[in-house]
Structures are given as structure tokens and as C-alpha cells.
Write a protein that holds these residues in place. Structure first.
Motif, mmCIF file in Angstrom:
data_model
loop_
_atom_site.group_PDB
_atom_site.id
_atom_site.type_symbol
_atom_site.label_atom_id
_atom_site.label_comp_id
_atom_site.label_asym_id
_atom_site.label_seq_id
_atom_site.Cartn_x
_atom_site.Cartn_y
_atom_site.Cartn_z
ATOM 1 N N PRO A 1 -1.370 6.678 -6.415
ATOM 2 C CA PRO A 1 -2.667 7.353 -6.531
ATOM 3 C C PRO A 1 -2.544 8.798 -6.056
ATOM 4 O O PRO A 1 -1.747 9.094 -5.147
ATOM 5 N N PRO A 2 -3.290 9.715 -6.641
ATOM 6 C CA PRO A 2 -3.159 11.137 -6.283
ATOM 7 C C PRO A 2 -3.209 11.411 -4.787
ATOM 8 O O PRO A 2 -2.438 12.238 -4.279
ATOM 9 N N ASP A 3 -4.065 10.717 -4.053
ATOM 10 C CA ASP A 3 -4.213 10.994 -2.625
ATOM 11 C C ASP A 3 -3.059 10.449 -1.787
ATOM 12 O O ASP A 3 -3.000 10.715 -0.591
ATOM 13 N N CYS A 4 -2.155 9.682 -2.409
ATOM 14 C CA CYS A 4 -1.020 9.114 -1.674
ATOM 15 C C CYS A 4 0.295 9.815 -1.968
ATOM 16 O O CYS A 4 1.293 9.563 -1.288
ATOM 17 N N ARG A 5 0.309 10.668 -2.972
ATOM 18 C CA ARG A 5 1.576 11.269 -3.383
ATOM 19 C C ARG A 5 2.132 12.228 -2.345
ATOM 20 O O ARG A 5 3.336 12.233 -2.047
ATOM 21 N N LEU A 6 1.264 13.061 -1.788
ATOM 22 C CA LEU A 6 1.737 14.109 -0.884
ATOM 23 C C LEU A 6 2.476 13.556 0.327
ATOM 24 O O LEU A 6 3.587 14.018 0.627
ATOM 25 N N PRO A 7 1.935 12.580 1.076
ATOM 26 C CA PRO A 7 2.673 12.109 2.256
ATOM 27 C C PRO A 7 4.009 11.477 1.920
ATOM 28 O O PRO A 7 4.985 11.658 2.658
ATOM 29 N N ILE A 8 4.086 10.741 0.803
ATOM 30 C CA ILE A 8 5.362 10.131 0.433
ATOM 31 C C ILE A 8 6.355 11.197 -0.015
ATOM 32 O O ILE A 8 7.550 11.121 0.284
ATOM 33 N N LEU A 9 5.863 12.215 -0.702
ATOM 34 C CA LEU A 9 6.738 13.306 -1.104
ATOM 35 C C LEU A 9 7.244 14.063 0.113
ATOM 36 O O LEU A 9 8.427 14.421 0.193
ATOM 37 N N VAL A 10 6.372 14.296 1.081
ATOM 38 C CA VAL A 10 6.784 14.974 2.315
ATOM 39 C C VAL A 10 7.854 14.149 3.031
ATOM 40 O O VAL A 10 8.913 14.674 3.421
ATOM 41 N N ALA A 11 7.593 12.845 3.224
ATOM 42 C CA ALA A 11 8.556 11.998 3.926
ATOM 43 C C ALA A 11 9.890 11.950 3.187
ATOM 44 O O ALA A 11 10.963 12.016 3.811
ATOM 45 N N SER A 12 9.838 11.861 1.859
ATOM 46 C CA SER A 12 11.069 11.802 1.059
ATOM 47 C C SER A 12 11.883 13.073 1.206
ATOM 48 O O SER A 12 13.107 13.035 1.400
ATOM 49 N N ARG A 13 11.212 14.205 1.087
ATOM 50 C CA ARG A 13 11.917 15.479 1.173
ATOM 51 C C ARG A 13 12.487 15.693 2.573
ATOM 52 O O ARG A 13 13.590 16.221 2.722
ATOM 53 N N LEU A 14 11.766 15.268 3.608
ATOM 54 C CA LEU A 14 12.268 15.445 4.966
ATOM 55 C C LEU A 14 13.483 14.567 5.227
ATOM 56 O O LEU A 14 14.469 15.016 5.821
ATOM 57 N N TYR A 15 13.428 13.318 4.787
ATOM 58 C CA TYR A 15 14.587 12.450 4.983
ATOM 59 C C TYR A 15 15.773 12.932 4.155
ATOM 60 O O TYR A 15 16.922 12.909 4.618
ATOM 61 N N ARG A 16 15.513 13.387 2.956
ATOM 62 C CA ARG A 16 16.616 13.892 2.130
ATOM 63 C C ARG A 16 17.195 15.172 2.724
ATOM 64 O O ARG A 16 18.389 15.452 2.579
ATOM 65 N N ARG A 17 16.378 15.936 3.408
ATOM 66 C CA ARG A 17 16.847 17.141 4.080
ATOM 67 C C ARG A 17 17.924 16.806 5.110
ATOM 68 O O ARG A 17 18.844 17.596 5.350
ATOM 69 N N ILE A 18 17.840 15.618 5.726
ATOM 70 C CA ILE A 18 18.859 15.205 6.689
ATOM 71 C C ILE A 18 20.231 15.146 6.022
ATOM 72 O O ILE A 18 21.243 15.538 6.619
ATOM 73 N N LEU A 19 20.277 14.675 4.779
ATOM 74 C CA LEU A 19 21.548 14.657 4.058
ATOM 75 C C LEU A 19 22.099 16.066 3.889
ATOM 76 O O LEU A 19 23.311 16.297 4.011
#
Length: 333
Positions: A262-280
Motif C-alpha cells: 500500500p502507498p503508505d507502507c512503501r516508504l518505511p520498507i524502502l528506507v529499511a531496505s536501502r539502509l541495510y543494503r548500505r551496510i554491504l
């Protein structure tokens, strides 16, 4: 392209305004016991969860509190808890789920809050059995013979979490759930790669044995590398480069499903994904030295990734779906 640039400029203007959305979300305090656990132990996901609606944020925090409490019980047991005592608690949770949550949970009031979330969102109970199986397997040293076994472990301890969150956010299509599983697996692979050195010194080695042999990195060789003050050798770097590339693959697969939320859920999951991928990326920039230090993102990196994710979310909301989906899985160096 003109419409895309307008969205980007609009997002940049909103970001620079005092009291802008991002800063407002970041300043929102924790508001209950579950979110306090999230704030104390899951800094990356707590940062990302600030972008959820208050009700959904509370439900997600309750799920996280359950998963994290049991994960810490297994990985960082209190001094007064013996192995068999921990095993009994895991078995008690298993019985609680199997019995329809009709009796008090092993930990209350966490159990009552968790039961409310399970019922409200109709979460599949087998997910929690799989998670508990993963926790039980971690009570004893284990050997991953190949990636199939490692993937199975990552699914149990993290893929299940991703699927549970997807259901909580109201999506249950096969495509969305597969992406949620892959995103959880990607994050667990990231944890494993970030903690190779510290895990090894505690008697845990999650990298597949057949791949260790392929890259001539036996446990004895890893032991020598961990005990010397120098950077890891080329054999270890090649091994890690292979592992990091595979984790990136699962991020690409998992992040491709964010647009299904849902539109209101995309941003937090995208933020978490990008932050965890940043660790790589940090592991890569450190020359794959995951033996002497633990890669982590700074506060400024978190804000930067949140800003990028916010812009991509605005692109989605303004109809630039293809542009947003492609950009969402890109690595920002």
C-alpha cells in the motif's frame, strides 16, 4: 522527464523546509514498551518505522518485540538462563501458538499484544512455527554445508519476519510474499556478512562449507585471520565479494516488490531496505574486512537514504511508477 524533475524539486523543497516531513517523523518519540525494544535493539528498522502510521507502527513494533526478544534470548541469553530453560521457553511458545493462544503466553503482556496483532491481521501461524524452529536450531553450533541450508536458515529466522510484515501491511499475493521473503533473506545475509568475525570468535560460522572450500578459506584459515592485526588476505576478500554479490541479488529481488505494498507502507520498507543494503557497500569500501570491525551506517547516512527513499516515494505517488521501481533498487554510491 519534466514531471519527474518537478517531483524531485518538490521533494527537495519539502526536505529543506523547517519542520519538513522527514524531520517530523524522526523526532517522534517511542510510545510504548514494544517500541522501546525496537528503539533499543533495532536501530535501522526503528528509524524506518517512523514513517508508518501510528497504528501500524504499533503493530509492527509488537511483532518486532516478539521476534527480537526470542532472538536475544537465544543469541544473548541472560546469565541466569540455562540452555534447557531457553529450550523450554521456545517449546512453550510453540504450544501457545498451536493452542490458539487460549492460555497466557510465556511472556505477558507481550503475548496478549501479539495475539491481538495476529487476530487483527490474520497472520499465518505456520510462519511462527518456522521462526521458532530457526531459533531452536541456533541453540547449538550448526554447520551450513551449502547455500541451500543457509537459505533455509535465513528464511526461518528472517524471511518469516518479512512475510509476517507483508501480511500486517495488507498484502498477500504470491509475488509480494516472495519478494518479502527475499528481502528478509537479504537482510539476514547482511547480518551474517557484517558479523563474520565476531560470530566466528563465538563459535558460529554461517558461511557455507562448500564455498569456504571453493575459495580456500577453511575455518583454520579464518581463525588465523581473526587473530592477526592486519587486513584480511585476498582469499577472504574474494570469498566475501562472492557473498556480498549474492546478497545484492536478493535485495534486487526483494525491493522489486515494494511497489506492491500500500502507498503508505512503501516508504518505511524502502528506507529499511536501502539502509541495510548500505551496510554491504560499507563492507565493500572497507576492503571486505568484516573480521576486525562491524560495518554500520551513520546517522547522516540514515538521513541521506531516507531522503532518497522519500524522493522515490514521491515519484511513485505522482505516477512515475516505472522510474521509481527502477531507481528504488539502484545502489547510491
Amino acid at each position: 522527464m519534466d514531471s519527474t524533475m518537478k517531483v524531485i524539486r518538490s521533494a527537495e523543497q519539502e526536505k529543506r523546509r523547517p519542520g519538513a516531513t522527514i524531520l517530523q517523523k524522526l523526532s517522534t518519540p517511542a510510545n510504548n514498551a514494544d517500541e522501546s525494544i525496537l528503539a533499543a535493539h533495532g536501530r535501522t528498522f526503528h528509524f524506518a518505522s517512523r514513517f508508518l502510521s501510528l497504528k501500524l507502527r504499533q503493530d509492527v513494533a509488537t511483532l518486532y518485540a516478539f521476534f527480537r526478544t526470542l532472538d536475544d534470548l537465544v543469541d544473548l541469553p541472560p546469565a541466569d538462563r540455562q540452555l534447557e530453560d531457553i529450550r523450554r521457553e521456545l517449546d512453550a511458545w510453540q504450544s501457545w501458538f498451536a493452542g490458539g493462544r487460549s492460555l497466557p503466553a510465556p511472556r505477558e503482556p507481550l503475548g496478549a499484544r501479539l495475539a491481538a496483532v495476529l487476530d487483527e491481521h490474520c497472520l499465518p501461524i505456520p510462519l511462527f512455527f518456522d521462526f521458532l524452529a530457526g531459533m531452536t536450531s541456533d541453540l547449538e553450533p550448526q554447520e551450513m554445508r551449502d547455500f541451500d541450508e543457509l537459505y533455509s536458515y535465513c528464511y526461518r529466522v528472517a524471511g518469516t519476519v518479512g512475510i509476517a510484515l507483508a501480511h500486517t501491511m495488507g498484502v498477500n499475493s504470491p509475488q509480494a510474499l516472495a519478494a518479502a521473503e527475499h528481502l528478509g533473506v537479504a537482510m539476514q545475509l547482511t547480518n551474517i556478512l557484517r558479523d563474520v568475525g565476531s560470530d566466528f570468535m563465538q563459535g558460529r560460522l554461517y558461511l557455507p562449507r562448500d564455498e569456504l572450500a571453493r575459495f580456500d578459506c577453511s575455518p583454520a584459515h579464518l581463525d588465523r585471520l581473526c587473530r592477526r592485526p592486519h587486513a584480511p588476505d585476498e582469499r577472504f576478500r574474494v570469498l566475501m565479494r562472492y557473498q556480498v554479490a549474492r546478497a545484492h541479488h536478493y535485495y534486487r529481488s526483494g525491493m522489486s516488490g515494494i511497489w506492491l505494498l500500500p502507498p503508505d507502507c512503501r516508504l518505511p520498507i524502502l528506507v529499511a531496505s536501502r539502509l541495510y543494503r548500505r551496510i554491504l557497500i560499507i563492507i565493500e569500501r572497507k576492503g571486505y574486512d568484516a573480521l576486525r570491525s562491524r560495518a554500520s551506517t551513520s546517522y547522516l547516512e540514515k538521513v541521506r537514504e531516507a531522503t532518497i527513499a522519500f524522493t522515490l516515494d514521491r515519484l511513485w505517488r505522482h505516477g512515475e511508477v516505472d522510474t521509481g521501481r527502477r531507481a528504488a533498487t539502484r545502489i547510491e554510491n
